[in-house]
Write a protein that holds these residues in place. Structure first.
Motif, PDB file in Angstrom:
ATOM      1  N   LEU A  69       0.719  -1.058  -0.133  1.00 46.05           N
ATOM      2  CA  LEU A  69      -0.149   0.059   0.111  1.00 46.05           C
ATOM      3  C   LEU A  69       0.890   1.214   0.154  1.00 46.05           C
ATOM      4  CD1 LEU A  69      -2.529  -1.129   2.826  1.00 46.05           C
ATOM      5  CD2 LEU A  69      -2.815  -1.300   0.540  1.00 46.05           C
ATOM      6  N   THR A  71       0.282   5.329   0.355  1.00 47.41           N
ATOM      7  CA  THR A  71      -1.027   6.364   0.648  1.00 47.41           C
ATOM      8  C   THR A  71      -0.337   7.553   0.413  1.00 47.41           C
ATOM      9  OG1 THR A  71      -0.667   6.099   2.859  1.00 47.41           O
ATOM     10  CG2 THR A  71      -2.302   4.659   1.952  1.00 47.41           C
ATOM     11  N   PRO A  76      -3.864   9.719   4.715  1.00 45.70           N
ATOM     12  CA  PRO A  76      -3.481   8.570   4.913  1.00 45.70           C
ATOM     13  C   PRO A  76      -4.451   7.570   5.490  1.00 45.70           C
ATOM     14  CG  PRO A  76      -2.778  10.012   6.699  1.00 45.70           C
ATOM     15  CD  PRO A  76      -3.514  10.871   5.635  1.00 45.70           C
ATOM     16  N   ILE A  79      -7.397   6.673   2.768  1.00 46.26           N
ATOM     17  CA  ILE A  79      -7.093   5.875   1.655  1.00 46.26           C
ATOM     18  C   ILE A  79      -6.443   4.589   2.064  1.00 46.26           C
ATOM     19  CG2 ILE A  79      -5.538   5.994  -0.437  1.00 46.26           C
ATOM     20  CD1 ILE A  79      -5.783   8.968  -0.568  1.00 46.26           C
ATOM     21  N   LEU A  80      -6.017   4.372   3.062  1.00 41.55           N
ATOM     22  CA  LEU A  80      -5.350   3.181   3.595  1.00 41.55           C
ATOM     23  C   LEU A  80      -6.453   2.273   3.951  1.00 41.55           C
ATOM     24  CD1 LEU A  80      -3.003   1.558   4.819  1.00 41.55           C
ATOM     25  CD2 LEU A  80      -3.669   2.398   6.876  1.00 41.55           C
ATOM     26  N   LYS A  83      -8.136   0.469   0.750  1.00 40.97           N
ATOM     27  CA  LYS A  83      -7.232  -0.257   0.211  1.00 40.97           C
ATOM     28  C   LYS A  83      -7.090  -1.655   1.109  1.00 40.97           C
ATOM     29  CE  LYS A  83      -4.332   2.834  -2.272  1.00 40.97           C
ATOM     30  NZ  LYS A  83      -2.880   3.267  -2.743  1.00 40.97           N
TER      31      LYS A  83
END
Length: 100
Positions: A69, A71, A76, A79-80, A83
């Motif tokens: 990952l 980001t 952070p 979006i983390l 995913k």
């Protein structure tokens, strides 16, 4: 969600955001995790008829390997979550399917 204020404050300090944006990012991440946890209950495969009698053909999606990952600095945690939540939910649902 129970610790959104605490985690939002930590995120705001780390990223230099205003407190409400940090809390919003944590809240958004929590909602993403909840969504994919519920989606894990709907894991489906494909079952088709075989030309051979008494044979069933199934295709199932399964974990492929390691997930990396990357980001951005500005969102952070949200979006983390976008995913990693589906990857965690899918691995968990596969484990449940295999054990039943």
């Amino acid at each position: 969600m129970a610790r959104k204020d605490e985690l939002g404050e930590l995120l705001s300090r780390e990223e230099g955001k205003i407190l409400s944006e940090g809390i919003d990012g944590v809240t958004r991440a929590a909602h993403v995790f909840k969504f994919f946890a519920q989606e894990a209950l709907r894991v489906e495969g494909l079952s088709i008829a075989s030309i051979r009698p008494n044979v069933r053909v199934e295709a199932r999606h399964g974990p492929f390997g390691v997930v990396g990952l990357i980001t951005p600095w500005n969102y952070p945690i949200a979006i983390l979550a976008w995913k990693i939540a589906p990857a965690l939910a899918y691995v968990t649902s596969e484990g449940l399917l295999l054990s039943s």
